[in-house]
Design a protein around this motif. Structure first.
Motif, PDB file in Angstrom:
ATOM      1  N   GLY A  19       0.961  -1.237  -0.017  1.00  0.00           N
ATOM      2  CA  GLY A  19      -0.082   0.167  -0.063  1.00  0.00           C
ATOM      3  C   GLY A  19       1.014   1.320   0.016  1.00  0.00           C
ATOM      4  N   GLY A  20       1.999   1.223   0.205  1.00  0.00           N
ATOM      5  CA  GLY A  20       2.885   2.454   0.224  1.00  0.00           C
ATOM      6  C   GLY A  20       2.746   3.350   1.421  1.00  0.00           C
ATOM      7  N   GLU A  21       1.984   2.786   2.607  1.00  0.00           N
ATOM      8  CA  GLU A  21       1.928   3.659   3.657  1.00  0.00           C
ATOM      9  C   GLU A  21       3.096   3.909   4.528  1.00  0.00           C
ATOM     10  N   ALA A  22       3.338   5.387   4.611  1.00  0.00           N
ATOM     11  CA  ALA A  22       4.506   5.926   5.330  1.00  0.00           C
ATOM     12  C   ALA A  22       4.688   5.374   6.637  1.00  0.00           C
ATOM     13  N   ASP A  23       3.459   5.376   7.356  1.00  0.00           N
ATOM     14  CA  ASP A  23       3.323   4.727   8.912  1.00  0.00           C
ATOM     15  C   ASP A  23       2.440   3.667   8.926  1.00  0.00           C
ATOM     16  N   PRO A  24       2.922   2.432   8.539  1.00  0.00           N
ATOM     17  CA  PRO A  24       1.994   1.222   8.631  1.00  0.00           C
ATOM     18  C   PRO A  24       1.208   1.084   9.841  1.00  0.00           C
ATOM     19  N   GLN A  25       1.958   1.185  10.947  1.00  0.00           N
ATOM     20  CA  GLN A  25       1.244   1.005  12.254  1.00  0.00           C
ATOM     21  C   GLN A  25       0.226   2.127  12.558  1.00  0.00           C
ATOM     22  N   ALA A  26       0.398   3.239  11.941  1.00  0.00           N
ATOM     23  CA  ALA A  26      -0.696   4.125  12.432  1.00  0.00           C
ATOM     24  C   ALA A  26      -1.936   3.592  11.375  1.00  0.00           C
ATOM     25  N   LYS A  27      -1.751   3.178  10.145  1.00  0.00           N
ATOM     26  CA  LYS A  27      -2.904   2.773   9.542  1.00  0.00           C
ATOM     27  C   LYS A  27      -3.717   1.357  10.113  1.00  0.00           C
ATOM     28  N   VAL A  28      -2.811   0.551  10.656  1.00  0.00           N
ATOM     29  CA  VAL A  28      -3.163  -0.596  11.321  1.00  0.00           C
ATOM     30  C   VAL A  28      -4.085  -0.081  12.547  1.00  0.00           C
ATOM     31  N   ALA A  29      -3.716   0.668  13.349  1.00  0.00           N
ATOM     32  CA  ALA A  29      -4.303   1.323  14.312  1.00  0.00           C
ATOM     33  C   ALA A  29      -5.768   1.969  14.048  1.00  0.00           C
ATOM     34  N   GLU A  30      -5.743   2.663  12.785  1.00  0.00           N
ATOM     35  CA  GLU A  30      -6.791   3.389  12.160  1.00  0.00           C
ATOM     36  C   GLU A  30      -7.867   2.279  11.985  1.00  0.00           C
ATOM     37  N   ILE A  31      -7.281   1.084  11.196  1.00  0.00           N
ATOM     38  CA  ILE A  31      -8.399   0.019  10.802  1.00  0.00           C
ATOM     39  C   ILE A  31      -8.915  -0.737  12.024  1.00  0.00           C
ATOM     40  N   GLN A  32      -7.864  -0.823  13.167  1.00  0.00           N
ATOM     41  CA  GLN A  32      -8.389  -1.577  14.456  1.00  0.00           C
ATOM     42  C   GLN A  32      -9.496  -0.717  15.001  1.00  0.00           C
ATOM     43  N   GLN A  33      -9.364   0.546  15.048  1.00  0.00           N
ATOM     44  CA  GLN A  33     -10.435   1.488  15.556  1.00  0.00           C
ATOM     45  C   GLN A  33     -11.561   1.322  14.790  1.00  0.00           C
ATOM     46  N   THR A  34     -11.762   1.255  13.769  1.00  0.00           N
ATOM     47  CA  THR A  34     -12.962   1.036  12.725  1.00  0.00           C
ATOM     48  C   THR A  34     -13.469  -0.339  13.128  1.00  0.00           C
ATOM     49  N   ILE A  35     -12.559  -1.384  13.294  1.00  0.00           N
ATOM     50  CA  ILE A  35     -13.322  -2.664  13.418  1.00  0.00           C
ATOM     51  C   ILE A  35     -13.594  -2.866  14.815  1.00  0.00           C
ATOM     52  N   SER A  36     -13.116  -2.239  15.908  1.00  0.00           N
ATOM     53  CA  SER A  36     -13.560  -2.416  17.144  1.00  0.00           C
ATOM     54  C   SER A  36     -15.083  -1.448  17.346  1.00  0.00           C
ATOM     55  N   ALA A  37     -14.995  -0.468  16.657  1.00  0.00           N
ATOM     56  CA  ALA A  37     -16.172   0.092  16.475  1.00  0.00           C
ATOM     57  C   ALA A  37     -17.434  -0.433  16.008  1.00  0.00           C
ATOM     58  N   GLU A  38     -17.220  -1.365  15.295  1.00  0.00           N
ATOM     59  CA  GLU A  38     -18.077  -2.130  14.477  1.00  0.00           C
ATOM     60  C   GLU A  38     -18.703  -3.329  15.373  1.00  0.00           C
ATOM     61  N   ARG A  39     -19.987  -3.676  15.028  1.00  0.00           N
ATOM     62  CA  ARG A  39     -20.565  -5.023  15.664  1.00  0.00           C
ATOM     63  C   ARG A  39     -20.066  -5.912  14.560  1.00  0.00           C
ATOM     64  N   ARG A  40     -20.530  -7.152  15.020  1.00  0.00           N
ATOM     65  CA  ARG A  40     -20.261  -8.414  14.077  1.00  0.00           C
ATOM     66  C   ARG A  40     -21.227  -7.929  12.902  1.00  0.00           C
ATOM     67  N   PRO A  41     -20.712  -7.997  11.819  1.00  0.00           N
ATOM     68  CA  PRO A  41     -21.708  -7.704  10.472  1.00  0.00           C
ATOM     69  C   PRO A  41     -22.778  -8.617  10.433  1.00  0.00           C
ATOM     70  N   SER A  42     -23.783  -8.307  10.149  1.00  0.00           N
ATOM     71  CA  SER A  42     -25.186  -8.729  10.048  1.00  0.00           C
ATOM     72  C   SER A  42     -25.929  -8.350   8.982  1.00  0.00           C
ATOM     73  N   PHE A  43     -27.176  -8.874   8.602  1.00  0.00           N
ATOM     74  CA  PHE A  43     -28.072  -8.137   7.422  1.00  0.00           C
ATOM     75  C   PHE A  43     -28.580  -6.948   7.914  1.00  0.00           C
ATOM     76  N   ALA A  44     -28.748  -6.817   9.331  1.00  0.00           N
ATOM     77  CA  ALA A  44     -29.379  -5.775   9.925  1.00  0.00           C
ATOM     78  C   ALA A  44     -28.752  -4.482   9.559  1.00  0.00           C
ATOM     79  N   ASP A  45     -27.447  -4.597   9.113  1.00  0.00           N
ATOM     80  CA  ASP A  45     -26.730  -3.479   8.843  1.00  0.00           C
ATOM     81  C   ASP A  45     -26.865  -2.756   7.636  1.00  0.00           C
ATOM     82  N   ILE A  46     -27.807  -3.383   6.521  1.00  0.00           N
ATOM     83  CA  ILE A  46     -27.994  -2.933   5.404  1.00  0.00           C
ATOM     84  C   ILE A  46     -29.576  -2.558   5.345  1.00  0.00           C
ATOM     85  N   ARG A  47     -30.149  -2.552   6.548  1.00  0.00           N
ATOM     86  CA  ARG A  47     -31.570  -2.237   6.798  1.00  0.00           C
ATOM     87  C   ARG A  47     -31.584  -0.710   6.757  1.00  0.00           C
ATOM     88  N   GLY A  48     -32.861   0.011   6.383  1.00  0.00           N
ATOM     89  CA  GLY A  48     -33.154   1.160   6.481  1.00  0.00           C
ATOM     90  C   GLY A  48     -34.475   1.366   6.455  1.00  0.00           C
TER      91      GLY A  48
END
Length: 482
Positions: free
Chosen positions: A232-261
């Protein structure tokens, strides 16, 4: 910074870009299989009809039943990829396609033919979801459009290669129904050829790195950082990993309910994906590629000329997809979609008018005077603008337009929608040709190109240059009032 340091940095950037391109190409071989399967039936459909005494209904069903398998494969691919990893699911897709190629080539009756077509469809459905998703997760944001377009480029190359292969096999045998090598008919060899790219795809899938987002979700953060830095050419890969971790930790386990509206049970952005996927098929592109040889033969072209014409159309598709790759990150997704819609309308309208002048019926149909060339130019103009826009951009958009929490399910349902409408158009094309005529059919495709223009202007968000982890915010927020 010293000149030596500058050269080192430049070398690293080029190295990262080269690795990203190489890995994206490997993943996009799944698109090659997609294109191969969508067109291999083109040269074999008449022979299958004769071999198994198929009527128009069963002939259309044999061609299109693989697409139901594609829809099922697309629906389950995302969940399988989240559980077992992107690479392993690619390998499964390759194995399914190998089995389908061998099974279809040796089919001895209609049920066996249908079964192996469905098996191949499952493999192609898996590849159609995993390849763009994997590329979007591993590619840097600035080049994601071009790398995402590799999926569609691979599809077009697959179509070109198999149509050329079909033409060559038919020529060498003296016709697709004649024996070629070892007493095996040419049409069976058309399917056997598919074993080679399927094996290549499986081997390449085992050689490429796993998606960093999947690695982070499994707690393999060091591996993820290494992939982000090297590919990916990330200058700071660990920071990007932390960003991904943050989004994943903020997410629930994906389910069909996530696309409901609130609107008809689904989130508005999911409906945008479903409708875009449906429109890509309703404008008729696969009606051309599944039946192009039969189509041109039916309006007066010789068998040899029909094969050559189909190859030329596939070649145009490849060239214009390359052009789209050069402009998709500069011009933007929405602008190319609107330009493409206008161009497709003009080409389809030309073909519709030309086919309204046809004489005769059944196997004795001709286009008098200059109407044959007009139909040919119109059809190829349509392919030019499709390849510039709706061909590659749909797959890019489906892989990047959804917020993280809903991406897996939304991508699966959008891709399944594409395959279902592919089935509807493909299955109905041959009987509709006989009952309403090519002029009305191409007029209908032209109408849907107008719908595509209006829908893009009204509902489709722009995602050019945005990080996937940022999609949760701006795109979601802009689309909420829709």
């Amino acid at each position: 910074m010293s000149s030596t340091a500058e050269l080192t940095t430049l070398s690293d950037v080029r190295g990262n870009r080269g690795r990203a391109i190489g890995i994206a190409i490997a993943a996009a071989v799944g698109g090659f299989l997609f294109g191969f399967d969508s067109s291999v039936i083109n040269g074999a459909v008449d022979s299958l009809t004769d071999q198994f005494a198929l009527g128009s209904f069963m002939s259309g069903f044999v061609v299109s039943i693989a697409l139901l398998g594609c829809a099922a494969g697309a629906w389950f691919a995302g969940r399988l990829a989240d559980r077992f990893g992107r690479r392993m699911v690619m390998v499964v897709g390759a194995v399914l396609f190998v089995l389908s190629s061998l099974g279809t080539a040796t089919a001895f009756n209609v049920p066996s033919l249908l079964i192996w077509r469905v098996v191949g469809g499952l493999g192609i459905g898996v590849a159609s979801v995993i390849a763009p998703a994997y590329i979007s997760e591993i590619a840097p944001a600035k080049g994601r459009g071009a790398l995402g377009s590799l999926q569609q480029l691979a599809i077009t190359i697959g179509q070109l290669v198999v149509l050329s292969s079909n033409a060559g096999l038919s020529h060498w045998a003296g016709g697709p129904s004649r024996d070629l090598w070892w007493g095996i008919e040419a049409w069976r060899w058309m399917f056997l050829v598919g074993v080679v790219p399927a094996l290549v795809y499986g081997v390449l899938a085992l050689m490429i790195p796993e998606s960093p987002r999947y690695l982070v979700s499994r707690g393999r953060t060091d591996e993820a950082a290494k992939v982000l830095g090297r590919v990916g050419g990330e200058a700071d890969p660990q920071a990007k990993v932390a960003e991904i971790q943050q989004t994943i930790s903020a997410e629930r386990r994906p389910s069909f309910a996530d696309i409901r509206g609130n609107r008809f049970g689904l989130h508005p952005l999911v409906w945008v994906g479903i409708i875009m996927a449906a429109l890509q098929q309703l404008i008729g592109i696969n009606a051309i590629f599944y039946y192009s040889t039969t189509l041109w033969h039916s309006v007066g072209f010789s068998t040899g000329d029909s094969f050559i014409t189909s190859v030329i159309t596939a070649g145009i598709n490849v060239i214009m997809t390359v052009v789209a790759m050069l402009f998709v990150d500069r011009v933007g997704r929405r602008r190319l979609l609107t330009i493409g819609s206008v161009g497709m309308f003009v080409g389809l309208l030309m073909a519709a008018v030309a086919f309204s002048q046809q004489h005769g019926s059944g196997d004795n149909v001709t286009l008098p005077g200059s109407w044959g060339p007009v139909a040919l130019v119109g059809a190829n103009l349509f392919v030019v603008f499709f390849a510039l826009s709706w061909g590659p951009i749909l797959w890019i958009m489906l892989a990047e337009m959804f917020p993280n929490q809903m991406r897996g399910y939304a991508l699966a349902i959008g891709t399944a929608s594409n395959w279902i409408f592919n089935f509807i158009v493909t299955f109905s094309f041959e009987p509709m040709t006989k009952h309403v005529g090519l002029s009305w059919l191409y007029g209908g495709f032209a109408f849907f190109s107008v719908v595509a223009f209006v829908f893009t202007r009204a509902k489709v968000p722009e995602t050019t240059g945005q990080e996937l982890e940022a999609m949760t915010g701006e795109v979601h927020q802009r689309q909420q009032p829709a």
